[in-house]
Write a protein that holds these residues in place. Sequence first.
Motif, mmCIF file in Angstrom:
data_model
loop_
_atom_site.group_PDB
_atom_site.id
_atom_site.type_symbol
_atom_site.label_atom_id
_atom_site.label_comp_id
_atom_site.label_asym_id
_atom_site.label_seq_id
_atom_site.Cartn_x
_atom_site.Cartn_y
_atom_site.Cartn_z
ATOM 1 N N LEU A 86 0.742 -1.281 0.174
ATOM 2 C CA LEU A 86 -0.023 0.141 0.069
ATOM 3 C C LEU A 86 0.985 1.267 0.163
ATOM 4 C CD1 LEU A 86 -2.814 -1.189 2.712
ATOM 5 C CD2 LEU A 86 -3.080 -0.545 0.221
ATOM 6 N N LEU A 87 2.173 1.160 0.620
ATOM 7 C CA LEU A 87 2.923 2.344 0.953
ATOM 8 C C LEU A 87 3.625 2.697 -0.619
ATOM 9 C CD1 LEU A 87 4.446 1.881 4.310
ATOM 10 C CD2 LEU A 87 2.882 3.721 3.785
ATOM 11 N N GLY A 88 3.701 1.516 -1.308
ATOM 12 C CA GLY A 88 4.426 1.419 -2.684
ATOM 13 C C GLY A 88 3.521 1.969 -3.652
ATOM 14 N N VAL A 89 2.218 1.594 -3.509
ATOM 15 C CA VAL A 89 1.238 1.841 -4.472
ATOM 16 C C VAL A 89 1.021 3.644 -4.573
ATOM 17 C CG1 VAL A 89 -1.311 1.928 -5.077
ATOM 18 C CG2 VAL A 89 0.149 -0.289 -4.908
ATOM 19 N N THR A 90 1.012 3.952 -3.074
ATOM 20 C CA THR A 90 0.652 5.299 -2.610
ATOM 21 C C THR A 90 1.860 6.089 -3.379
ATOM 22 O OG1 THR A 90 -0.479 4.825 -0.839
ATOM 23 C CG2 THR A 90 0.380 7.003 -1.000
ATOM 24 N N ALA A 91 3.176 5.673 -3.215
ATOM 25 C CA ALA A 91 4.470 6.386 -3.436
ATOM 26 C C ALA A 91 4.212 6.444 -5.208
ATOM 27 C CB ALA A 91 5.455 5.618 -3.227
ATOM 28 N N VAL A 92 4.073 5.395 -5.920
ATOM 29 C CA VAL A 92 3.828 5.487 -7.496
ATOM 30 C C VAL A 92 2.948 6.617 -7.594
ATOM 31 C CG1 VAL A 92 3.283 4.131 -9.313
ATOM 32 C CG2 VAL A 92 4.849 3.179 -7.661
ATOM 33 N N PHE A 93 1.644 6.492 -7.138
ATOM 34 C CA PHE A 93 0.617 7.681 -7.478
ATOM 35 C C PHE A 93 1.025 8.919 -7.272
ATOM 36 C CE2 PHE A 93 -2.682 4.036 -7.583
ATOM 37 C CZ PHE A 93 -3.275 4.341 -8.764
ATOM 38 N N ALA A 94 1.817 9.197 -6.054
ATOM 39 C CA ALA A 94 2.417 10.374 -5.760
ATOM 40 C C ALA A 94 3.291 10.750 -6.882
ATOM 41 C CB ALA A 94 2.873 10.415 -4.169
ATOM 42 N N LEU A 95 4.320 10.017 -7.127
ATOM 43 C CA LEU A 95 5.201 10.381 -8.240
ATOM 44 C C LEU A 95 4.686 10.537 -9.410
ATOM 45 C CD1 LEU A 95 8.219 7.899 -7.484
ATOM 46 C CD2 LEU A 95 8.435 10.231 -7.216
ATOM 47 N N GLY A 96 3.818 9.848 -9.637
ATOM 48 C CA GLY A 96 3.154 9.995 -11.132
ATOM 49 C C GLY A 96 2.157 11.143 -11.326
ATOM 50 N N ALA A 97 1.331 11.469 -10.208
ATOM 51 C CA ALA A 97 0.537 12.560 -10.223
ATOM 52 C C ALA A 97 0.921 13.728 -9.949
ATOM 53 C CB ALA A 97 -0.901 12.093 -9.477
ATOM 54 N N GLY A 98 2.115 13.699 -9.134
ATOM 55 C CA GLY A 98 2.682 14.999 -8.641
ATOM 56 C C GLY A 98 4.027 15.426 -9.302
#
Length: 182
Positions: A86-98
Motif C-alpha cells: 500500500l505504501l508502494g502504490v501510494t508512492a507510485v501514485f504520488a510520483l506519477g500524479a505529482g
Amino acid sequence: MDLYELLKLAHVGAMIAWIGSGLGLLVLFAAAEAWHDEGDVLRVVKGASILGPTLSVPSGLIVLATGLGLAWGGGYGWEAWIVLSLLGVTAVFALGAGVVGPRLEWATLVWERDDDPEQALACGRGAMRIARLGQVIQFTVLALMVTRPGWEDVGALTVMAVLAAVAGGLAMRPAPGSAEHA
C-alpha cells in the motif's frame, strides 16, 4: 469462479497493464535516446503524457481496489506485504500524479506550443528518470505480493529493501549513452 477468484484475475491483469505500460514506455524512451533521435524522444514523452492518465492511472486504481478487496476477502490483516505494498502504490501514485505526469505534460506543451525542443527534452528526460524510480517501486510491490513476507521476516524484508534502494539509485542516474548523460 467465485468473487474472490474474479478479483484475483482482475488484480493480476491490472498489475500486468500497470507495470507493462510503464516498462514499455521506458524501453521506447531508452531506444530513442540510444539512437540520439530527439524527435523520437519527444514523441515518446508525448505518448507517455497520454498513456499515463488513460492506462497507467486506471489500471493502478484497479490494482489498488482489487488488492484491498482481496485482502479483506482473504481475511488478511495488516501484514508486512500488505502495508508495504500500500505504501508502494501510494508512492507510485504520488510520483506519477505529482511529478511525472505534470512534467510530461509541460514538456509536451513546451515542445508543441513554444517550439522549444531543448527545454522540452530536458523536462521530459527528468520526468522519465523519475518514472524509472516509479517502475522500481512497482516491481518491489510485485515482489512483495508474490513473496508475502511477514513482519517477522526481517531478513527477506531487509534484502528486498536493499535491492529496491540499489535499483532506485541506479534508476535515478542518467542512462549511459543518453544525451542526458553526455
